[in-house]
Motif scaffolding. Structure first.
Motif, PDB file in Angstrom:
ATOM      1  N   SER A 314       0.824  -1.204   0.000  1.00 11.05           N
ATOM      2  CA  SER A 314       0.000   0.000   0.000  1.00 11.05           C
ATOM      3  C   SER A 314       0.859   1.255   0.000  1.00 11.05           C
ATOM      4  CB  SER A 314      -0.930   0.001   1.221  1.00 11.05           C
ATOM      5  OG  SER A 314      -1.613   1.224   1.336  1.00 11.05           O
ATOM      6  N   LEU A 315       1.888   1.288   0.861  1.00 13.06           N
ATOM      7  CA  LEU A 315       2.751   2.459   0.929  1.00 13.06           C
ATOM      8  C   LEU A 315       3.518   2.671  -0.375  1.00 13.06           C
ATOM      9  CD1 LEU A 315       4.154   4.773   2.406  1.00 13.06           C
ATOM     10  CD2 LEU A 315       5.800   3.117   3.279  1.00 13.06           C
ATOM     11  N   ARG A 317       2.791   1.736  -3.359  1.00 15.08           N
ATOM     12  CA  ARG A 317       1.899   2.189  -4.422  1.00 15.08           C
ATOM     13  C   ARG A 317       1.626   3.677  -4.287  1.00 15.08           C
ATOM     14  NH1 ARG A 317      -3.239   2.871  -4.018  1.00 15.08           N
ATOM     15  NH2 ARG A 317      -3.495   1.467  -2.243  1.00 15.08           N
ATOM     16  N   ARG A 318       1.404   4.145  -3.073  1.00 12.74           N
ATOM     17  CA  ARG A 318       1.119   5.573  -2.880  1.00 12.74           C
ATOM     18  C   ARG A 318       2.350   6.429  -3.170  1.00 12.74           C
ATOM     19  NH1 ARG A 318      -3.745   6.561  -0.687  1.00 12.74           N
ATOM     20  NH2 ARG A 318      -4.888   4.774   0.143  1.00 12.74           N
ATOM     21  N   LEU A 319       3.530   5.947  -2.819  1.00 16.42           N
ATOM     22  CA  LEU A 319       4.750   6.689  -3.143  1.00 16.42           C
ATOM     23  C   LEU A 319       4.940   6.758  -4.650  1.00 16.42           C
ATOM     24  CD1 LEU A 319       7.174   5.292  -0.410  1.00 16.42           C
ATOM     25  CD2 LEU A 319       6.091   7.550  -0.463  1.00 16.42           C
ATOM     26  N   GLU A 321       2.505   6.630  -6.915  1.00 11.38           N
ATOM     27  CA  GLU A 321       1.485   7.517  -7.451  1.00 11.38           C
ATOM     28  C   GLU A 321       1.854   8.977  -7.216  1.00 11.38           C
ATOM     29  OE1 GLU A 321      -2.065   6.260  -5.547  1.00 11.38           O
ATOM     30  OE2 GLU A 321      -2.350   4.517  -6.843  1.00 11.38           O
ATOM     31  N   ALA A 322       2.518   9.269  -6.089  1.00 15.45           N
ATOM     32  CA  ALA A 322       2.955  10.632  -5.808  1.00 15.45           C
ATOM     33  C   ALA A 322       4.253  10.981  -6.532  1.00 15.45           C
ATOM     34  CB  ALA A 322       3.141  10.821  -4.298  1.00 15.45           C
ATOM     35  N   HIS A 326      12.215   6.905  -3.625  1.00 22.00           N
ATOM     36  CA  HIS A 326      12.301   6.351  -2.280  1.00 22.00           C
ATOM     37  C   HIS A 326      13.215   5.135  -2.259  1.00 22.00           C
ATOM     38  CE1 HIS A 326       8.855   4.570  -4.412  1.00 22.00           C
ATOM     39  NE2 HIS A 326       9.219   3.434  -3.836  1.00 22.00           N
ATOM     40  N   ALA A 344       3.826  15.382   0.700  1.00 22.60           N
ATOM     41  CA  ALA A 344       3.482  14.187  -0.069  1.00 22.60           C
ATOM     42  C   ALA A 344       3.847  12.919   0.700  1.00 22.60           C
ATOM     43  CB  ALA A 344       4.177  14.211  -1.427  1.00 22.60           C
ATOM     44  N   ALA A 345       5.036  12.916   1.318  1.00 22.74           N
ATOM     45  CA  ALA A 345       5.444  11.753   2.106  1.00 22.74           C
ATOM     46  C   ALA A 345       4.551  11.588   3.335  1.00 22.74           C
ATOM     47  CB  ALA A 345       6.900  11.888   2.525  1.00 22.74           C
ATOM     48  N   ARG A 347       1.449  12.397   3.659  1.00 19.09           N
ATOM     49  CA  ARG A 347       0.153  11.858   3.246  1.00 19.09           C
ATOM     50  C   ARG A 347       0.254  10.362   2.954  1.00 19.09           C
ATOM     51  NH1 ARG A 347      -1.507  16.792  -0.886  1.00 19.09           N
ATOM     52  NH2 ARG A 347      -2.467  18.164   0.697  1.00 19.09           N
ATOM     53  N   ALA A 348       1.365   9.963   2.327  1.00 18.12           N
ATOM     54  CA  ALA A 348       1.546   8.538   2.036  1.00 18.12           C
ATOM     55  C   ALA A 348       1.642   7.736   3.335  1.00 18.12           C
ATOM     56  CB  ALA A 348       2.793   8.327   1.187  1.00 18.12           C
TER      57      ALA A 348
END
Length: 498
Positions: A314-315, A317-319, A321-322, A326, A344-345, A347-348
């Motif tokens: 999950s993390l 994928r969000r990184l 998408e942003a 990393h 952004a980080a 929120r992820a």
């Protein structure tokens, strides 16, 4: 065929051989016609591509007004250009609701004289569309040729899709199955188009104004491609859009492969940084090559699963998408993540599921990670205790900021103040330390502490008294209470047992 030469319903009406007449929906005579097709199905829409003239003897047309209206609305929603009804065969009386729907929506309903066979209309349409066949085939070949760009030209994804839009005649949008960005630089659908996301990849591809197709990736469907016909352009049809979806799939696969390669390199680099074996100049060169900024600040985060190992999918994928560079490394039950500091980080991290996250204070690229690691571990322990998904170092914990940064000094503090209680708990399978910590965190409130631990208040009083006897610390004295509290903070910071 250009838009000025496009075949319309009105063009067919003017053909003397066809003898067509308008029953309703006259305002839509300028609709373009891509094909003429016979259907006696109650719902032919799953097999349509849009802009067809549907011809029927009336077998599938319902008899009551509400059902007739629903039948016509289904055809219109699928992009049907006109409905042609054969005269004097099986068409039931057309109800007021049906005729009003045709007029309000502007979908022409035509009468076909009995002497005119449907095949004559189909041949007329095919002949009129013949000049556009070559144009569509040319568009297919050019879009298929875009595969050459991927190997011969150094184009980014945005430029590739800009070219595909010019060649295909469509405005292109790409998104994940949840409607989030999938390829950098490629537009995501607006709210109207997102409402057309199919429930299944096997759903019909036709949507109002164009098509929606699944984008395949290793492991299954990664998202969807929307193609909406551009005003004034000559859309290339479904085959062209299928080629575009193939290009999108290849781009996604290539990016994932590159990302996995960088992740492996990043994990090696992060392991060396955590081990303190990289000199600052070498660390900065490595981090820059992996996409992290030379200028600006970073943050180190630690994930610990709520039950077992932290699920990093999950993390990550969000990184992605942003579009945040990393580094990720798993060490036993902890997942370390090094990212650019910023909103952004945050929120992820806040959106992580099934894990607790602690992040360090900002650090400069190339700095030692010894202190940030301790800060992140401290924060993740505080997040767990507070029942929060994510905490940053120092948040909700002002006292901990004043502890020394020397790990040996912290170890000594824990051993001197808590060592005997730790040994007692390990030797007797007891929970003295957990009890004292919970009691202090709840501001010495006996009732809420006992409820949190699931014990009686008399048991709580016994454990607190026993802790004092074993450690020689009287928790009723302010100085000794403070010393125990600071030792507990130090223990959490360095991750020692207890």
């Amino acid at each position: 065929m250009t838009s000025e030469q496009a075949l319309t319903v009105e063009t067919l009406l003017r053909s003397p051989a066809l003898q067509l007449s308008v029953i309703a929906g006259e305002s839509g005579l300028d609709r373009s016609v891509s094909w003429a097709h016979v259907s006696e199905l109650a719902d032919p829409t799953p097999w349509l591509l849009g802009a067809e003239m549907i011809m029927t003897t009336g077998l599938a047309i319902p008899r009551n007004g509400a059902d007739q209206r629903a039948y016509l609305e289904r055809l219109d929603d699928a992009g049907v250009s006109a409905l042609a009804l054969s005269e004097e065969l099986h068409v039931p009386p057309l109800r007021r609701e049906f005729l009003r729907a045709a007029d309000s929506r502007g979908i022409p309903v035509l009468r076909v004289p009995l002497p005119v066979p449907f095949i004559a209309i189909a041949q007329e349409v095919a002949a009129a569309l013949q000049p556009g066949v070559g144009q569509r085939l040319g568009a297919q070949l050019q879009v298929f040729g875009s595969l050459r760009w991927l190997t011969e030209e150094n184009l980014d994804v945005a430029e590739i899709f800009a070219r595909l839009e010019r060649l295909s005649g469509y405005r292109l949008f790409v998104c994940s199955q949840q409607g989030r960005p999938l390829l950098p630089g490629v537009r995501t659908p607006d709210a109207r188009l997102l409402g057309l996301l199919p429930a299944s990849p096997a759903a019909p591809p036709t949507v109002p104004g164009g098509f929606v197709l699944p984008i395949q990736a290793p492991g299954g469907v990664a998202g969807y491609l929307f193609a909406q016909a551009r005003h004034g352009a000559a859309p290339g049809g479904l085959a062209v859009v299928q080629h575009v979806a193939t290009v999108a799939s290849l781009q996604l696969t290539m990016r994932r492969h590159e990302r996995e390669t960088l992740r492996r390199e990043g994990a090696e680099t992060l392991a060396e940084l955590l081990g303190g074996v990289l000199e600052p100049p070498v660390a900065r060169r490595r981090l820059s090559r992996l996409g992290l900024p030379l200028r600006g600040m970073l943050t180190l985060a630690v994930l610990r699963g709520r039950a077992g190992d932290a699920d990093d999918a999950s993390l990550l994928r969000r990184l992605d998408e942003a579009d945040l560079a990393h580094l990720v490394l798993r060490q036993q039950d902890e997942l370390f993540v090094l990212v650019p500091a910023g909103l952004a980080a945050q929120r992820a991290f806040d959106a992580v599921a099934d894990a607790f996250v602690g992040s360090s204070a900002p650090l400069r690229t190339g700095d030692s990670l010894e202190i940030p690691r301790r800060e992140a571990r401290w924060a993740v322990a505080r997040a767990r205790d507070a029942g929060k998904t994510h905490l940053t170092y120092g948040e909700n914990d002002s006292a901990g900021r004043w502890l020394p940064e020397d790990v040996q000094a912290l170890d000594a503090l824990v051993e001197r103040v808590l060592g005997k209680a730790i040994a007692y708990d390990e030797g007797h399978s007891a929970d003295l330390l957990t009890t004292v910590r919970t009691w202090m965190e709840r501001d010495r409130h006996a009732e809420s502490t006992a409820a949190a631990l699931g014990i009686h208040q008399n048991t709580l009083a016994y454990r607190l008294r026993r802790f004092g006897e074993i450690t020689g610390r009287d928790l009723a004295r302010t100085s000794e209470f403070s010393e125990v509290w600071m030792a507990l903070l130090a223990q959490r910071s360095i991750g020692s047992p207890g």
